[in-house]
Design a protein around this motif. Structure first.
Motif, PDB file in Angstrom:
ATOM      1  N   UNK A  35      -0.393   0.749  14.261  1.00 54.71           N
ATOM      2  CA  UNK A  35      -1.091   1.736  13.415  1.00 54.71           C
ATOM      3  C   UNK A  35      -1.078   1.334  11.950  1.00 54.71           C
ATOM      4  N   UNK A  36      -2.129   1.724  11.276  1.00 55.02           N
ATOM      5  CA  UNK A  36      -2.218   1.524   9.837  1.00 55.02           C
ATOM      6  C   UNK A  36      -2.055   2.860   9.133  1.00 55.02           C
ATOM      7  N   UNK A  37      -1.417   2.822   7.959  1.00 56.47           N
ATOM      8  CA  UNK A  37      -1.196   4.029   7.167  1.00 56.47           C
ATOM      9  C   UNK A  37      -1.901   3.835   5.830  1.00 56.47           C
ATOM     10  N   UNK A  38      -2.984   4.551   5.642  1.00 53.60           N
ATOM     11  CA  UNK A  38      -3.727   4.491   4.384  1.00 53.60           C
ATOM     12  C   UNK A  38      -3.180   5.558   3.442  1.00 53.60           C
ATOM     13  N   UNK A  39      -2.737   5.140   2.274  1.00 55.58           N
ATOM     14  CA  UNK A  39      -2.165   6.058   1.288  1.00 55.58           C
ATOM     15  C   UNK A  39      -3.210   6.297   0.199  1.00 55.58           C
ATOM     16  N   UNK A  40      -3.611   7.551   0.053  1.00 58.56           N
ATOM     17  CA  UNK A  40      -4.695   7.918  -0.852  1.00 58.56           C
ATOM     18  C   UNK A  40      -4.177   8.765  -1.999  1.00 58.56           C
ATOM     19  N   UNK A  41      -4.861   8.682  -3.138  1.00 58.47           N
ATOM     20  CA  UNK A  41      -4.471   9.564  -4.239  1.00 58.47           C
ATOM     21  C   UNK A  41      -5.124  10.927  -4.040  1.00 58.47           C
ATOM     22  N   UNK A  42      -4.948  11.823  -4.983  1.00 58.36           N
ATOM     23  CA  UNK A  42      -5.420  13.196  -4.816  1.00 58.36           C
ATOM     24  C   UNK A  42      -6.939  13.297  -4.735  1.00 58.36           C
ATOM     25  N   UNK A  43      -7.643  12.245  -5.166  1.00 56.37           N
ATOM     26  CA  UNK A  43      -9.096  12.234  -5.107  1.00 56.37           C
ATOM     27  C   UNK A  43      -9.635  11.423  -3.940  1.00 56.37           C
ATOM     28  N   UNK A  44      -8.747  10.985  -3.045  1.00 54.31           N
ATOM     29  CA  UNK A  44      -9.180  10.218  -1.885  1.00 54.31           C
ATOM     30  C   UNK A  44      -9.335   8.736  -2.131  1.00 54.31           C
ATOM     31  N   UNK A  45      -8.928   8.263  -3.292  1.00 52.98           N
ATOM     32  CA  UNK A  45      -9.025   6.837  -3.619  1.00 52.98           C
ATOM     33  C   UNK A  45      -7.841   6.094  -3.006  1.00 52.98           C
ATOM     34  N   UNK A 266       4.766   7.341  14.284  1.00 53.51           N
ATOM     35  CA  UNK A 266       3.324   7.190  14.085  1.00 53.51           C
ATOM     36  C   UNK A 266       2.787   6.227  15.142  1.00 53.51           C
ATOM     37  N   UNK A 267       1.794   6.664  15.920  1.00 52.17           N
ATOM     38  CA  UNK A 267       1.260   5.801  16.970  1.00 52.17           C
ATOM     39  C   UNK A 267      -0.248   5.616  16.873  1.00 52.17           C
ATOM     40  N   UNK A 268      -0.839   6.009  15.740  1.00 51.96           N
ATOM     41  CA  UNK A 268      -2.259   5.784  15.522  1.00 51.96           C
ATOM     42  C   UNK A 268      -2.519   5.719  14.020  1.00 51.96           C
ATOM     43  N   UNK A 269      -3.690   5.194  13.656  1.00 55.31           N
ATOM     44  CA  UNK A 269      -4.050   5.096  12.249  1.00 55.31           C
ATOM     45  C   UNK A 269      -4.079   6.482  11.617  1.00 55.31           C
ATOM     46  N   UNK A 270      -3.492   6.582  10.426  1.00 54.61           N
ATOM     47  CA  UNK A 270      -3.498   7.865   9.718  1.00 54.61           C
ATOM     48  C   UNK A 270      -3.866   7.652   8.256  1.00 54.61           C
ATOM     49  N   UNK A 271      -4.325   8.719   7.634  1.00 60.34           N
ATOM     50  CA  UNK A 271      -4.596   8.730   6.200  1.00 60.34           C
ATOM     51  C   UNK A 271      -3.677   9.771   5.564  1.00 60.34           C
ATOM     52  N   UNK A 272      -2.922   9.338   4.579  1.00 64.60           N
ATOM     53  CA  UNK A 272      -1.969  10.217   3.900  1.00 64.60           C
ATOM     54  C   UNK A 272      -2.516  10.551   2.516  1.00 64.60           C
ATOM     55  N   UNK A 273      -2.917  11.792   2.329  1.00 62.94           N
ATOM     56  CA  UNK A 273      -3.373  12.248   1.014  1.00 62.94           C
ATOM     57  C   UNK A 273      -2.153  12.669   0.199  1.00 62.94           C
ATOM     58  N   UNK A 274      -2.071  12.154  -0.993  1.00 67.34           N
ATOM     59  CA  UNK A 274      -0.899  12.418  -1.828  1.00 67.34           C
ATOM     60  C   UNK A 274      -1.274  13.238  -3.062  1.00 67.34           C
ATOM     61  N   UNK A 275      -0.259  13.657  -3.780  1.00 67.23           N
ATOM     62  CA  UNK A 275      -0.460  14.363  -5.045  1.00 67.23           C
ATOM     63  C   UNK A 275      -0.679  13.398  -6.201  1.00 67.23           C
ATOM     64  N   UNK A 276      -0.519  12.106  -5.948  1.00 65.84           N
ATOM     65  CA  UNK A 276      -0.638  11.109  -7.008  1.00 65.84           C
ATOM     66  C   UNK A 276      -2.039  11.098  -7.607  1.00 65.84           C
ATOM     67  N   UNK A 277      -2.105  10.843  -8.888  1.00 64.51           N
ATOM     68  CA  UNK A 277      -3.367  10.654  -9.590  1.00 64.51           C
ATOM     69  C   UNK A 277      -3.479   9.162  -9.899  1.00 64.51           C
TER      70      UNK A 277
END
Length: 676
Positions: A35-45, A266-277
């Motif tokens: 699985x891949x874990x995509x870490x996104x900022x608060x705007x989805x970037x 975690x056993x599948x690709x996920x997107x983690x939306x964070x509070x980071x700017x």
């Protein structure tokens, strides 16, 4: 004829023997992609990818047509016509290998390469080649050509730890595979021949030479026009700086640590939306790195950290060091250091809760506590001073006297109540910040001053979804309720604002904004801090050395203030100014009623305690304090819309305007010293 028959039989026997070394075909399945874990900022970037592959799976339909065709052109031109093995290609490779006296060319189709990546080791032997061919035939039987090509693009290794075309595009070009250009596609397709040797970030000339071969092959096959090929050759792809060396990875590591506690395995690709700017994160990285590059050597400072939180505890930026490539240790969240005078606000808050106020006077003079003789930074003394002046100038002797008056245990209780989680030693030196804390926890504790007294828990994960959109986690509010009476918030704002106006942080400012904070310097200049806040952000800077060696007189008022000011000024650009929600203290009105006002600023929506615009707020004096250990009941707490909700009590908070034993000063000095 007989020899031919025997040869065919022998070949069939070898194939059958090699087939027995494989798992049963009917039980064979394509291994699940890590699985891949995509870490996104608060705007989805996108901020970072984590996981063994380093990139999400992509579909061929979402890619530019020339990208998969680049691989076909250079690796397997007859991909759509063969059945998994290509006899012509194998014969050509055999001839070249005989001529070269060894294994020079493999002759593997894309399907065979996929079979090798999925099921086999990387050894180059005849036995493995036969097994590879058998598995390729099975893949062609079970999957369509497009499915095989898609599996290939998502599984092949591209060097530098990147598996799959998405990870490789992000790694080398800073964007996803959907946006690659023709020259970038040529780089990627050329990599699979020798991913380590031809990685463009390590061997740009070799990668460029191979890319030219790919472009020419694409032109010959009609996959690009002559004009497109000429343009690609005239404007070769440019790689970006290695994203894995970026300081954003400190924040990404912190997210991964929090994720394990949030959703588990975690056993599948996920997107983690964070509070980071993402913008603030970049500003924080640049402010810290540039200052250390320019002045770190002069001040004898090797490392630093910067943390910025919204007043509700949402982490907006987190930088755990000056260079992630050199050291992955996160000093923002994990390094415990002495905060020095940056701890004094907890001392002064304890004094306010014990009955003092910003105008209360204490003696700034030498002091001896059972042989311990703390001194002021400049070794000068001002005599009788108000608490406001003492805190703004960071006078050590006054802080120690206050600590002895209220008792070290009271200071520890206040610090823990505001969010300090580390163990604190309840001794006289606690007043000077000798117990170690992390930058993240002390910045989070300061958030209560910035939001009118609500305790917060630092948060970085907002939401977790699968690649298909299924919601796995949604953050809910996590606050500790009211931890400071609004009257004391106004008093603390008044005293800590003075630190920026006339005190040790005179160089710190955020034009147009009300700001407050406190500097800190530990013994022998081993640590230098500045933590400050507006109604928009709470930010803290720590500087020092990993081996705890002294700096060259780096103090909270010099380099940390400079870094903080650069970051905060940029972070507030374009943001409409808002007042500190707790207002400021303006002494006592008629009848001893405490008065706070916001100097005509409009109220801050969503935060409890902001006064109406241009209106002086008068708060009636609370009743006498209850017996020790009883909570103080509050019935006047009313949260703003969507704002933090306070609980019913503040443990052991004294009553404003009522003089407790702290007001007696030296009368109870020895009781405090020996009784705690």
């Amino acid at each position: 004829m007989i020899a031919t028959v025997w040869g065919v039989a022998a070949g069939a026997g070898v194939i059958a023997y090699q087939a027995t070394k494989l798992p049963p075909i009917d039980a064979l399945t394509v291994p699940k992609r890590p699985p891949n874990i995509a870490i996104l900022d608060e705007n989805g970037v996108m901020l970072a990818n984590r996981g063994d592959t380093g990139g999400a799976a992509v579909r061929i339909a979402d890619l530019p047509p020339y990208l998969p065709k680049a691989f076909i052109a250079i690796e397997d031109r007859r991909f759509f016509s063969h059945v998994g093995i290509d006899p012509q290609g194998m014969l050509r490779a055999l001839i070249r290998n005989i001529a070269g006296g060894g294994m020079v060319q493999g002759g593997s189709t894309l399907t065979q390469q996929l079979a090798k990546n999925l099921f086999l080791t990387q050894e180059r032997t005849v036995s493995r080649k036969i097994q590879e061919a058998i598995l390729a035939l099975w893949l062609e039987h079970k999957y369509s050509k497009n499915q095989i090509l898609e599996l290939y693009l998502n599984r092949v290794y591209f060097g530098s730890g990147a598996y799959g075309v998405e990870a490789a595009a992000e790694k080398y070009f800073g964007h996803g595979a959907r946006n690659v250009t023709v020259p970038e596609a040529a780089i990627l397709a050329g990599l699979v021949k020798a991913p380590t040797r031809l990685a463009p970030n390590r061997n740009p000339s070799g990668a460029a030479e191979r890319a030219c071969q790919v472009v020419e092959a694409m032109r010959q096959e009609g996959f690009v026009t002559d004009a497109m090929a000429a343009l690609a050759l005239a404007h070769p792809a440019k790689t970006v700086r290695d994203q894995n060396a970026s300081a954003v990875n400190y924040a990404a590591d912190f997210v991964m640590d929090a994720l394990d506690d949030t959703i588990g395995a975690i056993d599948e690709d996920i997107a983690v939306s964070t509070t980071l700017d993402g913008g603030l994160q970049a500003l924080a990285e640049a402010a810290l790195a540039d200052a250390l590059d320019r002045k770190g050597a002069a001040f004898g400072v090797g490392q630093g950290a910067l943390v910025a939180l919204a007043p509700d505890g949402a982490i907006k930026a987190l930088v755990g060091g000056r260079n992630y490539a050199e050291s992955q240790f996160d000093r923002a969240a994990s390094a415990k250091r002495q905060p020095g005078s940056a701890f004094k606000p907890f001392v002064y808050l304890a004094a306010l809760e014990a009955g003092l106020n910003p105008d209360s006077v204490r003696e700034d003079a030498p002091i001896n506590v059972k042989g311990w003789q703390p001194e002021n930074y400049a070794h000068e003394y001002f005599g009788p001073v108000s608490l406001t002046k003492a805190l703004s100038l960071s006078l050590n002797t006054v802080a120690v006297r206050l600590g002895l008056e209220v008792g070290p245990k009271a200071i520890v209780r206040v610090a823990h109540r505001l969010g300090i989680a580390s163990d604190l030693s309840a001794n006289p030196s606690i007043a000077l910040g000798t117990s170690e804390v992390t930058p993240l926890e002390i910045v989070a504790a300061y958030a209560a001053f910035a939001n009118s007294g609500i305790g917060v828990q630092p948060q970085i994960i907002s939401r977790v979804k699968t690649a298909s959109g299924k919601l796995l986690y949604q953050r809910k509010g996590a606050r500790n309720g009211r931890v400071i009476d609004p009257n004391y918030v106004a008093m603390m704002n008044t005293m800590m604002q003075e630190t920026l106006l006339t005190g040790t942080a005179r160089k710190a400012s955020v034009p147009g904004w009300q700001a407050a904070g406190k500097t800190g310097t530990s013994q022998e200049f081993r640590d230098a801090w500045f933590i400050g806040y507006t109604s928009h952000l709470v930010a803290g800077v720590w500087l020092g050395n990993d081996d705890n060696s002294p700096t060259k007189k780096a103090s909270g008022g010099n380099l940390p203030v400079e870094i903080w000011s650069r970051f905060m000024r940029s972070a507030h650009n374009g943001v409409p100014p808002q007042p500190l929600p707790g207002g400021f203290w303006h002494g006592f009105g008629p009848g001893g009623v405490p008065v706070a006002e916001n100097n005509g600023w409009p109220s801050l929506p969503g935060l409890f305690g902001a006064p109406p615009a241009s209106q002086v707020r008068q708060v009636a004096a609370p009743p006498a304090p209850p017996p020790e250990g009883w909570p103080v009941q509050r019935n006047d707490a009313r949260p703003g819309p969507g704002g933090p909700v306070p609980p019913a009590d503040i443990p052991n908070a004294g009553a404003l305007g009522h003089k407790q034993r702290a007001q007696s000063g030296m009368q109870n000095f020895f009781d405090a010293l020996f009784g705690g």
